[in-house]
Every structure is written in structure tokens, then in C-alpha cells.
Design a protein around this motif. Structure first.
Motif, PDB file in Angstrom:
ATOM      1  N   THR A 126      -2.218  53.608  81.698  1.00 27.87           N
ATOM      2  CA  THR A 126      -1.074  54.506  81.589  1.00 27.87           C
ATOM      3  C   THR A 126      -1.264  55.408  80.387  1.00 27.87           C
ATOM      4  OG1 THR A 126       0.362  52.880  82.634  1.00 27.87           O
ATOM      5  CG2 THR A 126       1.434  54.638  81.376  1.00 27.87           C
ATOM      6  N   ILE A 127      -1.157  56.699  80.651  1.00 27.75           N
ATOM      7  CA  ILE A 127      -1.366  57.705  79.615  1.00 27.75           C
ATOM      8  C   ILE A 127      -0.151  58.616  79.598  1.00 27.75           C
ATOM      9  CG2 ILE A 127      -2.821  59.634  78.901  1.00 27.75           C
ATOM     10  CD1 ILE A 127      -5.044  58.123  80.668  1.00 27.75           C
ATOM     11  N   GLN A 128       0.449  58.770  78.430  1.00 26.65           N
ATOM     12  CA  GLN A 128       1.591  59.676  78.334  1.00 26.65           C
ATOM     13  C   GLN A 128       1.076  61.101  78.231  1.00 26.65           C
ATOM     14  OE1 GLN A 128       4.515  58.760  75.369  1.00 26.65           O
ATOM     15  NE2 GLN A 128       5.904  60.345  76.100  1.00 26.65           N
ATOM     16  N   ASP A 129       1.537  61.940  79.133  1.00 26.33           N
ATOM     17  CA  ASP A 129       1.141  63.341  79.169  1.00 26.33           C
ATOM     18  C   ASP A 129       2.261  64.180  78.563  1.00 26.33           C
ATOM     19  OD1 ASP A 129      -0.567  65.439  79.729  1.00 26.33           O
ATOM     20  OD2 ASP A 129      -0.065  65.568  81.843  1.00 26.33           O
ATOM     21  N   PHE A 130       2.073  65.486  78.563  1.00 20.08           N
ATOM     22  CA  PHE A 130       3.087  66.390  78.045  1.00 20.08           C
ATOM     23  C   PHE A 130       4.343  66.295  78.915  1.00 20.08           C
ATOM     24  CE2 PHE A 130      -0.973  68.231  76.751  1.00 20.08           C
ATOM     25  CZ  PHE A 130      -0.765  68.317  75.378  1.00 20.08           C
ATOM     26  N   PRO A 131       5.533  66.401  78.325  1.00  9.82           N
ATOM     27  CA  PRO A 131       6.769  66.335  79.122  1.00  9.82           C
ATOM     28  C   PRO A 131       6.836  67.460  80.158  1.00  9.82           C
ATOM     29  CG  PRO A 131       7.242  66.192  76.761  1.00  9.82           C
ATOM     30  CD  PRO A 131       5.793  66.559  76.900  1.00  9.82           C
ATOM     31  N   ILE A 132       7.488  67.168  81.263  1.00  7.18           N
ATOM     32  CA  ILE A 132       7.728  68.145  82.312  1.00  7.18           C
ATOM     33  C   ILE A 132       9.235  68.241  82.505  1.00  7.18           C
ATOM     34  CG2 ILE A 132       7.416  68.726  84.752  1.00  7.18           C
ATOM     35  CD1 ILE A 132       4.817  67.078  84.704  1.00  7.18           C
ATOM     36  N   ARG A 133       9.774  69.434  82.374  1.00  6.89           N
ATOM     37  CA  ARG A 133      11.195  69.688  82.572  1.00  6.89           C
ATOM     38  C   ARG A 133      12.071  68.728  81.769  1.00  6.89           C
ATOM     39  NH1 ARG A 133      12.488  73.432  86.005  1.00  6.89           N
ATOM     40  NH2 ARG A 133      14.528  72.542  86.473  1.00  6.89           N
ATOM     41  N   GLY A 134      11.662  68.471  80.527  1.00  3.08           N
ATOM     42  CA  GLY A 134      12.446  67.640  79.620  1.00  3.08           C
ATOM     43  C   GLY A 134      12.333  66.149  79.858  1.00  3.08           C
ATOM     44  N   ARG A 135      11.466  65.744  80.750  1.00  7.13           N
ATOM     45  CA  ARG A 135      11.276  64.316  81.015  1.00  7.13           C
ATOM     46  C   ARG A 135       9.906  63.882  80.514  1.00  7.13           C
ATOM     47  NH1 ARG A 135      13.934  66.157  85.680  1.00  7.13           N
ATOM     48  NH2 ARG A 135      15.746  64.907  86.264  1.00  7.13           N
ATOM     49  N   ALA A 136       9.841  62.679  79.960  1.00 11.14           N
ATOM     50  CA  ALA A 136       8.547  62.105  79.587  1.00 11.14           C
ATOM     51  C   ALA A 136       7.713  61.982  80.862  1.00 11.14           C
ATOM     52  CB  ALA A 136       8.740  60.733  78.948  1.00 11.14           C
ATOM     53  N   THR A 137       6.420  62.209  80.744  1.00 15.19           N
ATOM     54  CA  THR A 137       5.530  62.140  81.903  1.00 15.19           C
ATOM     55  C   THR A 137       4.445  61.106  81.643  1.00 15.19           C
ATOM     56  OG1 THR A 137       5.954  64.459  82.399  1.00 15.19           O
ATOM     57  CG2 THR A 137       4.010  63.473  83.404  1.00 15.19           C
ATOM     58  N   TYR A 138       4.323  60.167  82.566  1.00 17.99           N
ATOM     59  CA  TYR A 138       3.332  59.111  82.445  1.00 17.99           C
ATOM     60  C   TYR A 138       2.384  59.176  83.634  1.00 17.99           C
ATOM     61  CZ  TYR A 138       6.313  57.288  78.814  1.00 17.99           C
ATOM     62  OH  TYR A 138       7.054  57.159  77.663  1.00 17.99           O
ATOM     63  N   LEU A 139       1.098  59.219  83.334  1.00 15.76           N
ATOM     64  CA  LEU A 139       0.059  59.209  84.350  1.00 15.76           C
ATOM     65  C   LEU A 139      -0.521  57.803  84.408  1.00 15.76           C
ATOM     66  CD1 LEU A 139      -1.779  62.509  83.348  1.00 15.76           C
ATOM     67  CD2 LEU A 139       0.088  62.220  84.998  1.00 15.76           C
ATOM     68  N   HIS A 140      -0.485  57.199  85.572  1.00 15.62           N
ATOM     69  CA  HIS A 140      -1.044  55.866  85.793  1.00 15.62           C
ATOM     70  C   HIS A 140      -2.331  56.101  86.591  1.00 15.62           C
ATOM     71  CE1 HIS A 140       2.876  54.320  84.531  1.00 15.62           C
ATOM     72  NE2 HIS A 140       3.385  55.250  85.319  1.00 15.62           N
ATOM     73  N   VAL A 141      -3.457  55.989  85.911  1.00 20.02           N
ATOM     74  CA  VAL A 141      -4.737  56.401  86.485  1.00 20.02           C
ATOM     75  C   VAL A 141      -5.665  55.196  86.577  1.00 20.02           C
ATOM     76  CG1 VAL A 141      -6.670  58.012  86.223  1.00 20.02           C
ATOM     77  CG2 VAL A 141      -4.421  58.635  85.326  1.00 20.02           C
ATOM     78  N   ARG A 142      -6.323  55.074  87.732  1.00 17.79           N
ATOM     79  CA  ARG A 142      -7.343  54.021  87.827  1.00 17.79           C
ATOM     80  C   ARG A 142      -8.600  54.593  88.464  1.00 17.79           C
ATOM     81  NH1 ARG A 142      -5.477  49.552  92.354  1.00 17.79           N
ATOM     82  NH2 ARG A 142      -5.147  51.034  94.047  1.00 17.79           N
ATOM     83  N   LYS A 143      -9.704  54.158  87.865  1.00 12.70           N
ATOM     84  CA  LYS A 143     -11.015  54.605  88.316  1.00 12.70           C
ATOM     85  C   LYS A 143     -11.556  53.628  89.346  1.00 12.70           C
ATOM     86  CE  LYS A 143     -13.783  55.882  84.927  1.00 12.70           C
ATOM     87  NZ  LYS A 143     -14.405  55.974  83.604  1.00 12.70           N
ATOM     88  N   ARG A 144     -12.328  54.173  90.250  1.00 19.83           N
ATOM     89  CA  ARG A 144     -12.964  53.378  91.296  1.00 19.83           C
ATOM     90  C   ARG A 144     -14.184  52.662  90.708  1.00 19.83           C
ATOM     91  NH1 ARG A 144     -12.426  53.337  96.601  1.00 19.83           N
ATOM     92  NH2 ARG A 144     -11.004  55.110  96.601  1.00 19.83           N
ATOM     93  N   LYS A 145     -14.448  51.483  91.207  1.00 14.57           N
ATOM     94  CA  LYS A 145     -15.679  50.771  90.872  1.00 14.57           C
ATOM     95  C   LYS A 145     -16.668  50.975  92.010  1.00 14.57           C
ATOM     96  CE  LYS A 145     -13.586  47.120  88.135  1.00 14.57           C
ATOM     97  NZ  LYS A 145     -13.460  45.668  87.967  1.00 14.57           N
TER      98      LYS A 145
END
Length: 116
Positions: A61-80
Motif C-alpha cells: 500500500t502506497i499513499q499517493d497524492f490526494p484526489i478531490r480532497g480525499r487521501a488516495t491509496y494504491l494497493h499494488v502487487r507484482k506478479r511472480k
């Protein structure tokens, strides 16, 4: 309008090019976006039929820049990936030099460059 165009306006191209959005949630306080790496072999691995998809790593989970006044969290997973010829399990490291004009935070850059 094409949804990909909208996503490119919000997220870095490296994500849109190499990851699929698999879930999205919006609350009063935040946006959560889940992304899984696409099942696409890199050019150098396509010539070896011994490389196959081998599931996913854990979500980061990586916090990205806010969008429209809301915190934005990217939940990213890489393939094996599994190289059946050698038994090696690996993940791709994404080259970010072509994305120098984006404003990727240090945590996100480290995640894309790390191997499993």
C-alpha cells in the motif's frame, strides 16, 4: 471517453501500462485503488517457453497524492514468474527512466524497482 485516458490523467503511465485496476473503493475520506501486474512477459522472456506466471506477491500500500480532497491509496502487487528451466522465481523491476517527468514518490519507485 475511454476510461484509460482518465486513468492516465490520475495515475502514472507506468501503472496504466503494466498493471490492471482490479478494484476501487471510494469513501468520504479516501480513495483505494487495487492494481495487479498484467500477465505479460517482457520481450526477453517471450523467447523462452520455460517462463510462466507463478501467482502474485503481497499487496503493498502506497499513499499517493490526494484526489478531490480525499487521501488516495494504491494497493499494488507484482506478479511472480517461474523459470521452469532453472527453478528461479522472480518479479520484474520496472525501468523508470522513461517516466522521469512524473512525480513518483520514493516509496513507490523503490517498490517498482525491487525484485522478490
Amino acid at each position: 471517453m475511454e476510461p484509460t485516458k482518465l486513468l492516465r490523467a490520475i495515475l502514472p503511465d507506468v501503472l496504466i501500462d503494466n498493471f490492471d485496476v482490479v478494484n476501487f473503493e471510494k469513501t468520504d475520506l479516501r480513495f483505494d485503488i487495487w492494481l495487479d501486474e498484467k500477465k505479460v512477459l517482457l520481450r526477453e522472456d517471450k523467447k523462452y517457453s520455460s517462463v510462466i506466471s507463478h501467482g502474485f506477491g503481497e499487496y503493498r500500500t502506497i499513499q499517493d497524492f490526494p484526489i478531490r480532497g480525499r487521501a488516495t491509496y494504491l494497493h499494488v502487487r507484482k506478479r511472480k514468474w517461474l523459470d521452469k528451466a532453472t527453478g528461479e522465481i522472480f518479479s520484474y523491476e520496472w525501468e523508470l527512466s522513461e517516466y522521469d517527468e512524473t512525480h513518483l514518490n520514493a516509496e513507490f519507485v523503490a517498490f517498482l524497482k525491487e525484485g522478490d
